[in-house]
Design a protein around this motif. Structure first.
Motif, PDB file in Angstrom:
ATOM      1  N   UNK A  11       0.639  -1.107  -0.001  1.00  0.00           N
ATOM      2  CA  UNK A  11       0.044  -0.185   0.023  1.00  0.00           C
ATOM      3  C   UNK A  11       0.819   1.375   0.017  1.00  0.00           C
ATOM      4  N   UNK A  12       0.503   2.190  -0.493  1.00  0.00           N
ATOM      5  CA  UNK A  12       0.943   3.681  -0.573  1.00  0.00           C
ATOM      6  C   UNK A  12       0.826   4.464   0.596  1.00  0.00           C
ATOM      7  N   UNK A  13       1.931   5.188   1.088  1.00  0.00           N
ATOM      8  CA  UNK A  13       1.642   5.881   2.297  1.00  0.00           C
ATOM      9  C   UNK A  13       1.017   6.904   2.330  1.00  0.00           C
ATOM     10  N   UNK A  14       0.271   7.397   3.211  1.00  0.00           N
ATOM     11  CA  UNK A  14      -0.444   8.573   3.263  1.00  0.00           C
ATOM     12  C   UNK A  14       0.392   9.824   3.458  1.00  0.00           C
ATOM     13  N   UNK A  15      -0.187  10.777   3.292  1.00  0.00           N
ATOM     14  CA  UNK A  15       0.705  12.177   3.348  1.00  0.00           C
ATOM     15  C   UNK A  15       1.321  12.172   4.793  1.00  0.00           C
ATOM     16  N   UNK A  16       0.709  11.987   5.712  1.00  0.00           N
ATOM     17  CA  UNK A  16       1.328  12.110   6.972  1.00  0.00           C
ATOM     18  C   UNK A  16       2.219  10.892   7.440  1.00  0.00           C
ATOM     19  N   UNK A  17       1.953   9.900   6.801  1.00  0.00           N
ATOM     20  CA  UNK A  17       3.123   8.762   6.880  1.00  0.00           C
ATOM     21  C   UNK A  17       4.323   9.304   6.248  1.00  0.00           C
ATOM     22  N   UNK A  18       4.243  10.103   5.060  1.00  0.00           N
ATOM     23  CA  UNK A  18       5.596  10.505   4.241  1.00  0.00           C
ATOM     24  C   UNK A  18       6.177  11.582   5.201  1.00  0.00           C
ATOM     25  N   UNK A  19       5.325  12.523   5.652  1.00  0.00           N
ATOM     26  CA  UNK A  19       5.869  13.545   6.450  1.00  0.00           C
ATOM     27  C   UNK A  19       6.600  13.002   7.778  1.00  0.00           C
TER      28      UNK A  19
END
Length: 65
Positions: A11-19
């Motif tokens: 699964x792709x990371x969410x914006x929060x996970x990337x930050x």
């Protein structure tokens, strides 16, 4: 069960996970830099101690000579 584990891995990371990942990397880099600076300071302090001893020895030799 196996498909659920596989889905999480792909699964792709969410914006929060990337930050948060970026913050963690910067924190790790900062800790590494701080560790390097601390090691450098300790090495410099050892050199200063050595030089102070050498100077004191030279001063004693000069007074005795």
């Amino acid at each position: 069960m196996a498909s659920e584990d596989n889905r999480d891995a792909n699964s792709a990371m969410t914006y929060t996970e990337m930050m948060n990942e970026g913050k963690q990397r910067r924190k790790d880099e900062k800790m590494s830099t701080n560790s390097e600076i601390t090691q450098r300071i300790e090495e410099l302090e050892r050199r200063v101690d050595h030089l102070q001893k050498v100077i004191q020895r030279q001063l004693r030799i000069g007074k005795d000579g």
